[in-house]
Write an enzyme that holds these catalytic residues in place. Structure first.
Site, PDB file in Angstrom:
ATOM      1  N   ARG A   8     -34.683  11.109  18.985  1.00 42.16           N
ATOM      2  CA  ARG A   8     -34.010  11.136  17.686  1.00 42.16           C
ATOM      3  C   ARG A   8     -33.874   9.755  17.067  1.00 42.16           C
ATOM      4  O   ARG A   8     -33.692   9.641  15.867  1.00 42.16           O
ATOM      5  CB  ARG A   8     -32.620  11.764  17.831  1.00 42.16           C
TER       6      ARG A   8
ATOM      7  N   ASN B  50     -38.420  16.950  28.402  1.00 39.44           N
ATOM      8  CA  ASN B  50     -37.334  16.224  29.036  1.00 39.44           C
ATOM      9  C   ASN B  50     -36.035  16.256  28.228  1.00 39.44           C
ATOM     10  O   ASN B  50     -34.961  16.183  28.812  1.00 39.44           O
ATOM     11  CB  ASN B  50     -37.750  14.768  29.254  1.00 39.44           C
TER      12      ASN B  50
ATOM     13  N   LYS C 266     -29.596  25.290  32.093  1.00 34.69           N
ATOM     14  CA  LYS C 266     -30.569  24.837  33.079  1.00 34.69           C
ATOM     15  C   LYS C 266     -31.083  25.990  33.933  1.00 34.69           C
ATOM     16  O   LYS C 266     -32.230  25.973  34.378  1.00 34.69           O
ATOM     17  CB  LYS C 266     -29.995  23.699  33.929  1.00 34.69           C
TER      18      LYS C 266
ATOM     19  N   ASP D 251     -35.557  15.673  15.929  1.00 33.43           N
ATOM     20  CA  ASP D 251     -34.575  16.338  16.776  1.00 33.43           C
ATOM     21  C   ASP D 251     -35.154  17.678  17.244  1.00 33.43           C
ATOM     22  O   ASP D 251     -35.468  18.542  16.413  1.00 33.43           O
ATOM     23  CB  ASP D 251     -33.292  16.563  15.981  1.00 33.43           C
ATOM     24  N   VAL D 252     -35.298  17.859  18.538  1.00 38.60           N
ATOM     25  CA  VAL D 252     -35.877  19.097  19.074  1.00 38.60           C
ATOM     26  C   VAL D 252     -35.043  20.329  18.746  1.00 38.60           C
ATOM     27  O   VAL D 252     -35.532  21.452  18.869  1.00 38.60           O
ATOM     28  CB  VAL D 252     -36.129  19.040  20.611  1.00 38.60           C
TER      29      VAL D 252
ATOM     30  N   TYR E 152     -23.707  24.267  30.425  1.00 37.20           N
ATOM     31  CA  TYR E 152     -24.825  23.404  30.835  1.00 37.20           C
ATOM     32  C   TYR E 152     -25.615  24.064  31.966  1.00 37.20           C
ATOM     33  O   TYR E 152     -26.845  24.139  31.905  1.00 37.20           O
ATOM     34  CB  TYR E 152     -24.321  22.023  31.272  1.00 37.20           C
TER      35      TYR E 152
END
Length: 184
Positions: free
Chosen positions: A33, A86, A156, A59-60, A152
């Site tokens: 970013r 990543n 993941k 920004d992804v 989170y």
């Protein structure tokens, strides 16, 4: 020469992966970013290796930004041979009943949707070439949870499921899919 695309290459694992892979004299496409930080990483890579570097600041979390950036890649950096998904973050330690919705959105949008957006835009090049390698950065949180890490850890766990699903989807095209699960 291989072309390597790394999201979140302005710090942490992404930056370290970029430096390490650049030692193999590949064309690097590093994204993040922060344009200034990308330029610093690119300058260090180009001054210490034979690799050429293209920086893409976006920004992804935003599909339109992903599409615009990926469509701007010059021919010299195509096709993408290795994609390293990543970009990711963990931003709170609250139990679900006290969680901040904005933090949940950032983690879900970056860790899951960003990985999907970039993979969706790059994988057709790999399919056309019938080769490639997609490496997703998971976490030990892909396998076990920790107190306060509910969202989170869920993101993941999703990365692990997506990695397994992509492996199945891309196997007929000779595309490898791997996950790295670093810990604290």
């Amino acid at each position: 020469m291989k072309n390597v695309f790394i999201t979140g290459a302005t710090s942490g694992f992404g930056e370290a992966i970029a430096y390490k892979l650049a030692q193999h004299n590949v064309n690097m496409i590093i994204t993040g970013r922060t344009e200034n930080k990308l330029k610093e990483v690119a300058q260090k890579i180009e001054s210490t290796t034979q690799s050429k570097v293209l920086t893409l600041a976006f920004d992804v979390q935003d599909y339109a930004q992903c599409e615009k950036a990926i469509n701007s890649i010059p021919e010299a950096f195509k096709p993408i041979d290795v994609l390293v998904n990543n970009a990711g973050l963990a931003v709170e330690l609250n139990p679900v009943n006290a969680g901040a919705i904005e933090d949940w959105e950032r983690m879900i949008n970056t860790n899951i949707k960003g990985l999907l957006y970039v993979t969706r835009l790059i994988s057709p090049q790999m399919i056309e070439q019938r080769k490639g390698h997609i490496i997703n950065l998971g976490s030990t949180a892909s396998h076990e949870i920790y107190y306060g890490g509910n969202v989170y850890c869920a993101t993941k766990h999703a990365v692990l499921a997506l990695t397994k699903g992509m492996r199945t989807d891309f196997l007929p095209f000779g595309i490898k899919v791997s996950q790295i699960s670093p810990g604290a």
